[in-house]
Design a protein around this motif. Structure first.
Motif, mmCIF file in Angstrom:
data_model
loop_
_atom_site.group_PDB
_atom_site.id
_atom_site.type_symbol
_atom_site.label_atom_id
_atom_site.label_comp_id
_atom_site.label_asym_id
_atom_site.label_seq_id
_atom_site.Cartn_x
_atom_site.Cartn_y
_atom_site.Cartn_z
ATOM 1 N N ILE B 130 0.821 -1.211 0.000
ATOM 2 C CA ILE B 130 0.000 0.000 0.000
ATOM 3 C C ILE B 130 0.854 1.261 0.000
ATOM 4 O O ILE B 130 0.623 2.188 -0.794
ATOM 5 C CB ILE B 130 -0.974 -0.011 1.210
ATOM 6 N N ALA B 146 -8.965 4.049 -4.992
ATOM 7 C CA ALA B 146 -8.545 3.340 -3.772
ATOM 8 C C ALA B 146 -7.218 2.670 -4.091
ATOM 9 O O ALA B 146 -6.870 2.491 -5.259
ATOM 10 C CB ALA B 146 -9.583 2.293 -3.368
ATOM 11 N N ILE B 147 -6.470 2.328 -3.052
ATOM 12 C CA ILE B 147 -5.212 1.594 -3.241
ATOM 13 C C ILE B 147 -5.461 0.151 -2.835
ATOM 14 O O ILE B 147 -5.559 -0.162 -1.646
ATOM 15 C CB ILE B 147 -4.079 2.207 -2.389
ATOM 16 N N LEU B 148 -5.594 -0.717 -3.832
ATOM 17 C CA LEU B 148 -5.785 -2.132 -3.537
ATOM 18 C C LEU B 148 -4.543 -2.903 -3.975
ATOM 19 O O LEU B 148 -3.552 -2.311 -4.364
ATOM 20 C CB LEU B 148 -7.052 -2.647 -4.240
#
Lengths: 237, 237
Positions: B130, B146-148
Motif C-alpha cells: 500500500i 482506492a489503493i488495492l
C-alpha cells in the motif's frame, strides 16, 4: 512541532455529516414503504445507536472481524423490524444500506483537504470498510491518497491495532501519523498508541441538542475550528 | 459487452516503467558507492529477477505474507552483495529500496486514466504494498479511487485469492471487475478467477530486445494499443 507526515481522519462525524445524510435517505424510503409518519432523523439515530454494539462483537473476539457494510445491514434490519417496516425488497434494502456510501462532507472539508494534500499524505482512518470509503470519496471528490481504516488492518477503533497497523501500512512511525477527529475518545486512543492528534469540533453531528465533544478535552497537538483553520495551523495555506 | 464497474490495474510494467525508473536510481547510487563501471540497467534486471522467487516463498506457504518493501529490501541486499558493493548506509539502502515508490507512468497513462475515471472505479491490483503504491500515486498524480493489491488481501498474484478478494473488497462480482495488464499470464489467472480482462502491450518493459508479452495471446475482452486507446474502447472519450 512534531514531524507529522501523514494525516489520517476519522470519517463519520469528522469528515461527513452522517446524520443528515442518512436521514435524507430515510426521508424518501419511509413514505415509499408506508411509514411517512416516522421521523427520518430518529431512524438515523436508532441505526447509529447499533453501530458500537455491532463492532464490539468483533473487538471482543466473539465474532471474527466483519466489515461495516455487513454490520450496518444487520442493524438496519433490526431498526426496520422494531418500527414494523416490512416488505422492502432486497434491492431497496441494499440501496438504503449504502446510504453510508453517499454521505456528504461538511462544507469546509474539500477546501481544507485540498490545502493539506500539498504537504501531507491524506487517508481516512475510519471504521468504514474500503468500498464504503472509496465510493464516498469518489462521489464527493474527497482527495485521499489511499483508503485506509479498519478493514485493511482488520481491527476496529479504538483498538490500539487499528492505529498502530495503519502507521505500519504507511511505513511511518506512529508519531509521524496524526489522527484528525471530532471525537475526544478516538483521539485519546490514538494518543495512547503514540499517534499525533488534531481536534476539530463538529457541534451538530448529533443534532442541535448535542452534549458531547463540543470542545477539546485534552491538550491535543492541534485544535482547529474547521478543516480550513486546521490546514492553516498545520502550515498549509 | 460485460457489465464492468471497476478497472483494476497491474502496475509494474503496465502502469509504470519500472526498468528505466530503477536504472535511473542506480545511475546515481553506483558512482556514489565506488562502482561507476556497472550497468544500471543490468542491476535493475538483477533486482527484478529476484521478485518472483521472493513472492513464491509467501505463495507456497513457506513464509507468511510479507509486504513487497521487505522482499525488495532483501533482494536488493543480495544484488549488492553479488556485485561486491559494500558500505552503503542504512539511509542509502532505504532510499534506494524506495526507488519502486518513485517510478514514472508510461506517457499515455495519466490521460487514459483521467478519462476512465469518469465512468469506472479505478484501483491498482498490484503485488506492490500500500505505501509503495500510494507514494507512487501521490508523486505522479495517478488518480486511483482506492489503493488495492496484494497487501490488503494478503495474497500475491497470480494466486486466485488476490483477484477474488479484491472484487470482494470492492463489493462487486468478479466479472464486474476488469484487470488491465500488459502480461498475458496475469490476465489468464484473472480470467480463471472470473474477472474481465483488458490487455495493453508494453513492448519495451524489459528493454529493446523484449521477447515476451508483445501481443495479446488469448481473446481478452478488450485490447488497447495504450491507455488512451483502451479508454476509448471502454466508452470513455
Amino acid at each position: 512541532m512534531k514531524q507529522v507526515k501523514a494525516l489520517v481522519f476519522d470519517v463519520f462525524g469528522t469528515v461527513v455529516d452522517w446524520r443528515s445524510g442518512v436521514a435524507r435517505e430515510f426521508a424518501s424510503f419511509l413514505p415509499a414503504h408506508g411509514r411517512p409518519d416516522l421521523d427520518p432523523f430518529a431512524l438515523a439515530d436508532s441505526w447509529r445507536k447499533l453501530y458500537q454494539p455491532g463492532m464490539e462483537e468483533c473487538r471482543s473476539g466473539r465474532r471474527p472481524f466483519t466489515r461495516l457494510d455487513v454490520l450496518h445491514r444487520e442493524s438496519l434490519e433490526k431498526v426496520l423490524a422494531a418500527n414494523n417496516i416490512t416488505g422492502a425488497s432486497e434491492g431497496d434494502l441494499d440501496h438504503l444500506n449504502r446510504a453510508w456510501h453517499r454521505l456528504d462532507p461538511w462544507p469546509d472539508v474539500l477546501l481544507g483537504l485540498s490545502r493539506m494534500k500539498r504537504k501531507y499524505f491524506l487517508a481516512p482512518l475510519s471504521n468504514g470498510n474500503i468500498a464504503l470509503l472509496a465510493n464516498m470519496a469518489k462521489r464527493a471528490m474527497i482527495p485521499w491518497d489511499a483508503i485506509l481504516g479498519a478493514e485493511p488492518v482488520q481491527a476496529y477503533k479504538p483498538q490500539p491495532e487499528a492505529y498502530l497497523r495503519t502507521a505500519e501500512l504507511l511505513a511511518l512511525k506512529p508519531e509521524e501519523v496524526c489522527l484528525v477527529a471530532a471525537h475526544n475518545g478516538d483521539l485519546r486512543a490514538a494518543a495512547k498508541a503514540g499517534l499525533s492528534t488534531a481536534f476539530v469540533a463538529r457541534k451538530t453531528e448529533h443534532g442541535e441538542g448535542q452534549a458531547i465533544d463540543l470542545s477539546a478535552e485534552d491538550p491535543w497537538d492541534w485544535v482547529g475550528t474547521d478543516f480550513v483553520d486546521l490546514a492553516a495551523k498545520l502550515g498549509c495555506s
